[in-house]
Design a protein around this motif. Structure first.
Motif, mmCIF file in Angstrom:
data_model
loop_
_atom_site.group_PDB
_atom_site.id
_atom_site.type_symbol
_atom_site.label_atom_id
_atom_site.label_comp_id
_atom_site.label_asym_id
_atom_site.label_seq_id
_atom_site.Cartn_x
_atom_site.Cartn_y
_atom_site.Cartn_z
ATOM 1 N N ILE A 8 0.847 -1.209 0.000
ATOM 2 C CA ILE A 8 0.000 0.000 0.000
ATOM 3 C C ILE A 8 0.878 1.254 0.000
ATOM 4 C CG2 ILE A 8 -1.612 1.385 1.395
ATOM 5 C CD1 ILE A 8 -2.854 -1.233 2.374
ATOM 6 N N ILE A 9 1.866 1.271 0.882
ATOM 7 C CA ILE A 9 2.736 2.450 0.977
ATOM 8 C C ILE A 9 3.475 2.672 -0.349
ATOM 9 C CG2 ILE A 9 4.742 3.445 2.177
ATOM 10 C CD1 ILE A 9 3.842 1.666 4.626
ATOM 11 N N ARG A 10 4.030 1.579 -0.881
ATOM 12 C CA ARG A 10 4.817 1.705 -2.117
ATOM 13 C C ARG A 10 3.943 2.155 -3.287
ATOM 14 N NH1 ARG A 10 5.738 -0.791 -6.522
ATOM 15 N NH2 ARG A 10 4.397 -2.563 -6.063
ATOM 16 N N PHE A 12 0.824 3.545 -3.321
ATOM 17 C CA PHE A 12 -0.064 4.703 -3.243
ATOM 18 C C PHE A 12 0.557 5.937 -2.600
ATOM 19 C CE2 PHE A 12 -2.863 0.967 -3.296
ATOM 20 C CZ PHE A 12 -3.564 1.245 -4.453
ATOM 21 N N PHE A 13 1.540 5.748 -1.750
ATOM 22 C CA PHE A 13 1.960 6.906 -0.948
ATOM 23 C C PHE A 13 3.453 7.246 -1.021
ATOM 24 C CE2 PHE A 13 -1.878 5.201 1.281
ATOM 25 C CZ PHE A 13 -2.711 6.235 0.889
ATOM 26 N N SER A 14 4.152 6.680 -2.014
ATOM 27 C CA SER A 14 5.600 6.937 -2.047
ATOM 28 C C SER A 14 5.982 8.119 -2.937
ATOM 29 C CB SER A 14 6.353 5.678 -2.474
ATOM 30 O OG SER A 14 5.926 5.320 -3.766
ATOM 31 N N GLY A 25 12.172 11.545 2.182
ATOM 32 C CA GLY A 25 10.781 11.171 2.397
ATOM 33 C C GLY A 25 10.547 9.724 2.740
ATOM 34 N N VAL A 26 9.464 9.194 2.197
ATOM 35 C CA VAL A 26 8.956 7.859 2.530
ATOM 36 C C VAL A 26 10.019 6.792 2.307
ATOM 37 C CG1 VAL A 26 7.232 6.134 1.873
ATOM 38 C CG2 VAL A 26 6.627 8.570 1.889
ATOM 39 N N GLY A 27 10.133 5.840 3.237
ATOM 40 C CA GLY A 27 10.975 4.681 3.009
ATOM 41 C C GLY A 27 11.957 4.358 4.107
ATOM 42 N N ASP A 28 12.326 5.329 4.912
ATOM 43 C CA ASP A 28 13.266 5.013 6.005
ATOM 44 C C ASP A 28 12.529 5.138 7.334
ATOM 45 O OD1 ASP A 28 15.702 4.419 7.313
ATOM 46 O OD2 ASP A 28 16.789 5.367 5.650
ATOM 47 N N ASP A 29 13.262 5.014 8.433
ATOM 48 C CA ASP A 29 12.600 5.045 9.741
ATOM 49 C C ASP A 29 12.088 6.424 10.105
ATOM 50 O OD1 ASP A 29 12.845 2.285 10.621
ATOM 51 O OD2 ASP A 29 14.978 2.657 10.437
ATOM 52 N N ARG A 116 4.798 18.151 -0.133
ATOM 53 C CA ARG A 116 5.218 16.783 -0.433
ATOM 54 C C ARG A 116 4.888 15.848 0.732
ATOM 55 N NH1 ARG A 116 7.118 13.424 -4.583
ATOM 56 N NH2 ARG A 116 8.669 11.964 -3.788
ATOM 57 N N LEU A 117 4.390 14.653 0.409
ATOM 58 C CA LEU A 117 4.161 13.639 1.455
ATOM 59 C C LEU A 117 5.497 12.976 1.794
ATOM 60 C CD1 LEU A 117 2.259 11.958 3.238
ATOM 61 C CD2 LEU A 117 1.861 10.454 1.281
ATOM 62 N N ILE A 118 5.930 13.075 3.043
ATOM 63 C CA ILE A 118 7.273 12.583 3.391
ATOM 64 C C ILE A 118 7.260 11.391 4.352
ATOM 65 C CG2 ILE A 118 8.465 14.775 2.964
ATOM 66 C CD1 ILE A 118 8.397 15.129 6.102
ATOM 67 N N GLY A 120 4.643 8.564 7.093
ATOM 68 C CA GLY A 120 3.357 8.327 7.737
ATOM 69 C C GLY A 120 3.306 6.994 8.426
ATOM 70 N N ASP A 121 2.101 6.504 8.576
ATOM 71 C CA ASP A 121 1.886 5.230 9.230
ATOM 72 C C ASP A 121 0.601 4.651 8.644
ATOM 73 O OD1 ASP A 121 2.683 3.275 11.002
ATOM 74 O OD2 ASP A 121 1.536 4.104 12.679
ATOM 75 N N THR A 122 0.573 3.335 8.506
ATOM 76 C CA THR A 122 -0.597 2.701 7.894
ATOM 77 C C THR A 122 -1.057 1.573 8.805
ATOM 78 O OG1 THR A 122 0.316 3.229 5.722
ATOM 79 C CG2 THR A 122 -1.451 1.615 5.779
HETATM 80 P P1 ADP Z 1 8.295 1.907 10.971
HETATM 81 O O1 ADP Z 1 7.895 0.512 11.240
HETATM 82 O O2 ADP Z 1 9.744 2.192 11.015
HETATM 83 O O3 ADP Z 1 7.444 2.908 11.730
HETATM 84 P P2 ADP Z 1 6.547 1.859 8.769
HETATM 85 O O4 ADP Z 1 6.537 0.446 8.355
HETATM 86 O O5 ADP Z 1 5.444 2.371 9.591
HETATM 87 O O6 ADP Z 1 7.959 2.152 9.441
HETATM 88 O O7 ADP Z 1 6.654 2.768 7.478
HETATM 89 C C1 ADP Z 1 7.638 2.527 6.491
HETATM 90 C C2 ADP Z 1 7.884 3.793 5.740
HETATM 91 O O8 ADP Z 1 6.690 4.159 5.050
HETATM 92 C C3 ADP Z 1 8.232 4.978 6.617
HETATM 93 O O9 ADP Z 1 9.151 5.791 5.905
HETATM 94 C C4 ADP Z 1 6.913 5.687 6.791
HETATM 95 O O10 ADP Z 1 7.100 7.065 7.017
HETATM 96 C C5 ADP Z 1 6.239 5.423 5.467
HETATM 97 N N1 ADP Z 1 4.760 5.360 5.538
HETATM 98 C C6 ADP Z 1 4.000 4.479 6.210
HETATM 99 N N2 ADP Z 1 2.694 4.706 6.012
HETATM 100 C C7 ADP Z 1 2.623 5.780 5.197
HETATM 101 C C8 ADP Z 1 1.563 6.526 4.646
HETATM 102 N N3 ADP Z 1 0.273 6.237 4.861
HETATM 103 N N4 ADP Z 1 1.880 7.584 3.860
HETATM 104 C C9 ADP Z 1 3.164 7.905 3.639
HETATM 105 N N5 ADP Z 1 4.204 7.247 4.113
HETATM 106 C C10 ADP Z 1 3.945 6.196 4.889
#
Ligand code: ADP
Ligand code: MG
Length: 326
Positions: A8-10, A12-14, A25-29, A116-118, A120-122
């Protein structure tokens, strides 16, 4: 879940919003922001709960658009230029169609507002959207609630009440099926025209500002309280949309304009001597501004020119109050 969390993250939200080399942005801790020298980071977080803040059944693209606009509105109220945001998304299930629409709406809104979306959490659970928006202000160019002075003119961008009027429309959750006459209200509700560029232009020039999220009286009251002065609001000068007057009558239109929320217009104050310059800046920016009153030595918000017998609407939505519990 047919789709996994990382998928989902890859998918829709990357890659949402304009890229910026100063953002990791998205992808690291963690996401990383290299704040330009001399700038101040302004940030705000808001949670939108399904069927509290928006109809869960509404089109996902519109839910996203409205969510981001309502948050960018806080940046505008500080005079901040939108920069980036994070998204904590709780979903009941991984509905691919819903996610596609939501990401498309979010992408459009991000490009429109320029952030820019950088990260989040899902998570899985009842539909809930938390957005943290971040913007930048220059030195001395921040609009705060506490900076109004007695004698300042009170200005309003656009008009208030239209989003409140949308709540009266039968098709709030199904705007695509709404009669054409309702479009103006539903549009105000789902696609608030946040004056985000104009807000930056007036920062350092206007004094206090707030965005209208809880209702004009309530929000102007916050400026008055924070600034330690009063506000005299001239109801005869309030801009009332013709469509709202025609559909709901003058009493309801006025009640919506004074007490309705979710307009995400800007209410700000400026020295009386700045009026001419403000009006020409607004005209150049294509923003309608109306002088609706004046700050005073008193306290609270006083209303003048109310129609005889008019009953003031209960103003300002508050969670956990009896009104909010209802
Ligand atoms: P962690 O387990 O380290 O908290 P996550 O698995 O929650 O990492 O997220 C992996 C990466 O995806 C992180 O860079 C996080 O910011 C990003 N991410 C997660 N959910 C979303 C979202 N809904 N929108 C944008 N980025 C997201
Ligand atoms: Mg996480």
């Amino acid at each position: 879940m047919a789709l996994g969390e990382f998928e989902i993250i890859r998918r829709f939200f990357s890659d949402i919003g304009p890229a910026d080399a100063a953002l990791r942005g998205v992808g690291d801790d963690c996401a990383g922001l290299s704040i330009p020298p001399g700038k101040t980071l302004q940030l705000s977080v808001d949670t939108l709960v399904a069927d509290v803040h928006f109809p869960a059944a509404a089109p996902a693209a519109l839910i996203a658009r409205r969510a981001l606009a309502s948050c960018v509105s806080d940046l505008a109220a500080m005079g901040a230029t939108p920069w980036c945001f994070t998204l904590a998304l709780t979903l009941p299930d991984a509905d691919e169609h819903w996610l596609t629409e939501f990401a498309a709406g979010l992408g459009d809104a991000s490009e429109h507002f320029g952030l820019r979306l950088i990260g989040g959490d899902t998570t899985r659970g009842p539909l809930c959207i938390t957005l943290q928006v971040m913007g930048l202000t220059g030195t001395g160019k921040v609009l705060q609630r506490n900076a109004a002075q007695p004698g300042d003119i009170i200005w309003l961008t656009g008009a208030t009440g239209l989003a409140r009027a949308a709540l009266e429309c039968a098709c709030l959750a199904t705007p695509d099926a709404a009669p054409a006459a309702d479009a103006i209200f539903l549009d105000a509700y789902y696609r608030p025209q946040v004056p985000h560029r104009f807000a930056v232009q007036i920062a350092g020039f206007a004094r206090a500002a707030i965005d209208i999220s809880d209702g004009l009286i309530a929000d102007l009251g916050h400026i008055a309280a924070a600034s330690g002065c009063g506000a005299q609001l001239d109801c005869a000068r309030l801009p009332l949309a013709a469509a709202m007057l025609a559909r709901f009558g003058s009493e309801s239109a006025l009640a919506f304009a004074l007490g309705g929320g979710d307009d995400y217009q800007l209410c700000f104050t400026a020295a009386a001597a700045a009026s001419t310059r403000l009006q020409s800046m607004a005209a150049a920016a294509g923003i309608i501004v109306t002088a609706i009153g004046e700050m005073t030595d008193g306290g609270g918000v006083a209303l003048s020119n109310l129609p005889a017998g008019f009953e003031l609407p209960v103003s300002g939505y508050q969670h956990f109050s009896q009104q909010g519990d209802a």
